[in-house]
Write a protein that holds these residues in place. Structure first.
Motif, PDB file in Angstrom:
ATOM      1  N   THR A 112      39.529  52.132  47.340  1.00  0.00           N
ATOM      2  CA  THR A 112      38.196  52.741  47.282  1.00  0.00           C
ATOM      3  C   THR A 112      37.707  52.855  45.845  1.00  0.00           C
ATOM      4  N   ILE A 113      38.575  53.328  44.946  1.00  0.00           N
ATOM      5  CA  ILE A 113      38.205  53.458  43.538  1.00  0.00           C
ATOM      6  C   ILE A 113      37.834  52.102  42.950  1.00  0.00           C
ATOM      7  N   LEU A 114      38.629  51.085  43.229  1.00  0.00           N
ATOM      8  CA  LEU A 114      38.354  49.744  42.713  1.00  0.00           C
ATOM      9  C   LEU A 114      37.021  49.216  43.225  1.00  0.00           C
ATOM     10  N   THR A 115      36.753  49.420  44.493  1.00  0.00           N
ATOM     11  CA  THR A 115      35.497  48.944  45.089  1.00  0.00           C
ATOM     12  C   THR A 115      34.299  49.659  44.468  1.00  0.00           C
ATOM     13  N   VAL A 116      34.416  50.966  44.297  1.00  0.00           N
ATOM     14  CA  VAL A 116      33.315  51.742  43.704  1.00  0.00           C
ATOM     15  C   VAL A 116      33.055  51.282  42.272  1.00  0.00           C
ATOM     16  N   ILE A 117      34.121  51.036  41.507  1.00  0.00           N
ATOM     17  CA  ILE A 117      33.955  50.582  40.122  1.00  0.00           C
ATOM     18  C   ILE A 117      33.188  49.271  40.078  1.00  0.00           C
ATOM     19  N   VAL A 118      33.536  48.343  40.958  1.00  0.00           N
ATOM     20  CA  VAL A 118      32.854  47.046  40.981  1.00  0.00           C
ATOM     21  C   VAL A 118      31.401  47.202  41.411  1.00  0.00           C
ATOM     22  N   PHE A 119      31.150  48.032  42.425  1.00  0.00           N
ATOM     23  CA  PHE A 119      29.778  48.251  42.890  1.00  0.00           C
ATOM     24  C   PHE A 119      28.920  48.870  41.777  1.00  0.00           C
ATOM     25  N   VAL A 120      29.442  49.922  41.149  1.00  0.00           N
ATOM     26  CA  VAL A 120      28.686  50.610  40.101  1.00  0.00           C
ATOM     27  C   VAL A 120      28.579  49.735  38.854  1.00  0.00           C
ATOM     28  N   GLY A 121      29.667  49.082  38.478  1.00  0.00           N
ATOM     29  CA  GLY A 121      29.650  48.221  37.297  1.00  0.00           C
ATOM     30  C   GLY A 121      28.662  47.092  37.415  1.00  0.00           C
ATOM     31  N   GLY A 122      28.432  46.634  38.642  1.00  0.00           N
ATOM     32  CA  GLY A 122      27.465  45.559  38.847  1.00  0.00           C
ATOM     33  C   GLY A 122      26.038  45.982  38.602  1.00  0.00           C
ATOM     34  N   MET A 123      25.793  47.281  38.470  1.00  0.00           N
ATOM     35  CA  MET A 123      24.442  47.784  38.229  1.00  0.00           C
ATOM     36  C   MET A 123      24.238  48.258  36.797  1.00  0.00           C
ATOM     37  N   VAL A 124      25.284  48.182  35.967  1.00  0.00           N
ATOM     38  CA  VAL A 124      25.202  48.653  34.590  1.00  0.00           C
ATOM     39  C   VAL A 124      24.850  47.494  33.667  1.00  0.00           C
ATOM     40  N   PRO A 125      23.821  47.641  32.850  1.00  0.00           N
ATOM     41  CA  PRO A 125      23.462  46.559  31.918  1.00  0.00           C
ATOM     42  C   PRO A 125      24.608  46.210  30.981  1.00  0.00           C
ATOM     43  N   TYR A 126      24.634  44.974  30.537  1.00  0.00           N
ATOM     44  CA  TYR A 126      25.600  44.424  29.590  1.00  0.00           C
ATOM     45  C   TYR A 126      26.959  44.117  30.222  1.00  0.00           C
ATOM     46  N   VAL A 127      27.363  44.833  31.257  1.00  0.00           N
ATOM     47  CA  VAL A 127      28.649  44.545  31.894  1.00  0.00           C
ATOM     48  C   VAL A 127      28.476  44.062  33.329  1.00  0.00           C
ATOM     49  N   SER A 128      27.249  44.057  33.825  1.00  0.00           N
ATOM     50  CA  SER A 128      27.014  43.682  35.222  1.00  0.00           C
ATOM     51  C   SER A 128      27.466  42.257  35.509  1.00  0.00           C
ATOM     52  N   ALA A 181      30.137  41.072  38.275  1.00  0.00           N
ATOM     53  CA  ALA A 181      29.644  40.147  39.301  1.00  0.00           C
ATOM     54  C   ALA A 181      30.602  38.981  39.503  1.00  0.00           C
ATOM     55  N   ARG A 182      31.464  38.725  38.520  1.00  0.00           N
ATOM     56  CA  ARG A 182      32.434  37.624  38.638  1.00  0.00           C
ATOM     57  C   ARG A 182      33.757  38.077  39.243  1.00  0.00           C
ATOM     58  N   ILE A 183      33.882  39.351  39.584  1.00  0.00           N
ATOM     59  CA  ILE A 183      35.099  39.852  40.221  1.00  0.00           C
ATOM     60  C   ILE A 183      34.908  39.783  41.735  1.00  0.00           C
ATOM     61  N   PHE A 184      35.527  38.801  42.359  1.00  0.00           N
ATOM     62  CA  PHE A 184      35.336  38.557  43.784  1.00  0.00           C
ATOM     63  C   PHE A 184      36.463  39.117  44.641  1.00  0.00           C
ATOM     64  N   PHE A 185      37.661  39.203  44.069  1.00  0.00           N
ATOM     65  CA  PHE A 185      38.827  39.671  44.814  1.00  0.00           C
ATOM     66  C   PHE A 185      39.560  40.728  43.995  1.00  0.00           C
ATOM     67  N   LEU A 186      39.959  41.814  44.670  1.00  0.00           N
ATOM     68  CA  LEU A 186      40.607  42.938  43.999  1.00  0.00           C
ATOM     69  C   LEU A 186      42.080  43.060  44.377  1.00  0.00           C
ATOM     70  N   SER A 187      42.634  42.031  44.961  1.00  0.00           N
ATOM     71  CA  SER A 187      44.041  42.056  45.375  1.00  0.00           C
ATOM     72  C   SER A 187      44.966  42.216  44.169  1.00  0.00           C
ATOM     73  N   ASN A 188      44.710  41.465  43.101  1.00  0.00           N
ATOM     74  CA  ASN A 188      45.551  41.574  41.909  1.00  0.00           C
ATOM     75  C   ASN A 188      45.426  42.956  41.265  1.00  0.00           C
ATOM     76  N   SER A 189      44.225  43.521  41.302  1.00  0.00           N
ATOM     77  CA  SER A 189      44.021  44.852  40.714  1.00  0.00           C
ATOM     78  C   SER A 189      44.786  45.924  41.484  1.00  0.00           C
ATOM     79  N   LEU A 190      44.794  45.812  42.816  1.00  0.00           N
ATOM     80  CA  LEU A 190      45.522  46.788  43.622  1.00  0.00           C
ATOM     81  C   LEU A 190      47.025  46.678  43.378  1.00  0.00           C
ATOM     82  N   THR A 191      47.512  45.455  43.221  1.00  0.00           N
ATOM     83  CA  THR A 191      48.924  45.261  42.891  1.00  0.00           C
ATOM     84  C   THR A 191      49.251  45.872  41.536  1.00  0.00           C
TER      85      THR A 191
END
Length: 244
Positions: A105-121, A125-135
């Motif tokens: 949930t935390i990882l998904t929220v970070i990606v959703f919110v980060g996609g709306m922040v200027p300069y880092v969006s 937007a290039r993070i498609f899979f969070l399997s490695n992050s969860l590991t």
């Protein structure tokens, strides 16, 4: 050989075995073009506008193409997921499942919110899979709970487990891979560690208490150590404890 692999697989705890199985089936299915990764990856727009909610789950099962990097992450998934479930979460399968749910949930929220922040969006937007992050989150949590275990990196140098996430992050940067995946895992892992292990000792409150409906999904057996009533033990003498 096949029998040994089968025994090793059967001896895995339920969450580790289930996640590893789902990851291998999904990745193999995509490699054989039975499943399309385009139907699995995390796409906030399609989740919100087209109600493709399965993407919130399936993006954690795909570990890209089957190569050396895939085997590397399967090793870390099988090792550290198993170590956590058998030791830190022994007899607490529901709590372990809730940890993974919290991390996802935390990882998904970070990606959703980060996609709306200027300069880092664009980066998010290039993070498609969070399997490695969860590991990586599991590696981080394990290292925090076992900080004094001695480890070796490719036989080149030794360090304690507390530095394992940073060693792996440095290796990721060294080989020229994006560090964002590892950093997201560290962020989620630290959020869990703080709320579960640090914050309760400071306030006496535990914000990540596993909900009752999740506990009802798992029939955990309490680990109880008993001794005969007619035997008495003298208190052990004080001693130093060293963990290698």
């Amino acid at each position: 050989m096949a029998q040994a692999v089968e025994e090793w697989y059967k001896q895995m705890p339920v969450i580790t075995r289930s996640y590893l199985t789902a990851a291998i089936i999904t990745t193999v299915g995509c490699s054989l073009e039975i499943i399309s990764p385009y139907h699995l990856y995390l796409n906030p727009r399609r989740v919100v506008q087209h109600y493709e909610f399965w993407r919130l789950i399936t993006n954690f099962f795909y570990f890209r193409k089957m190569d050396l990097d895939f085997l590397f992450h399967m090793f870390f998934l099988a090792r550290y997921c198993k170590l956590l479930e058998e030791n830190s979460f022994r007899g607490r399968t529901a709590d372990f499942f809730y940890m993974l749910l919290f991390g996802a949930t935390i990882l998904t929220v970070i990606v959703f919110v980060g996609g709306m922040v200027p300069y880092v969006s664009e980066t998010f937007a290039r993070i498609f899979f969070l399997s490695n992050s969860l590991t990586f989150m599991m590696v981080y949590v394990w290292s925090k709970q076992n900080p004094f275990i001695q480890m070796s990196f490719l036989g080149l140098f030794t360090f304690t487990a507390a530095y394992l996430p940073w060693v792996l992050l440095g290796f990721t940067i060294l080989v020229g891979t994006s560090a964002w995946v590892d950093l997201l895992g560290m962020m989620a892992g630290h959020a869990y560690y703080f709320l579960e292990d640090v914050y309760p000792t400071m306030t006496g409150r535990r914000p990540l208490k596993t909900p009752a409906f999740i506990k009802s999904l798992f029939a955990d057996e309490a680990v109880v150590v008993t001794r005969p009533a007619d035997i008495r033990f003298a208190p052990p003498p004080p001693q130093d404890v060293h963990q290698d």
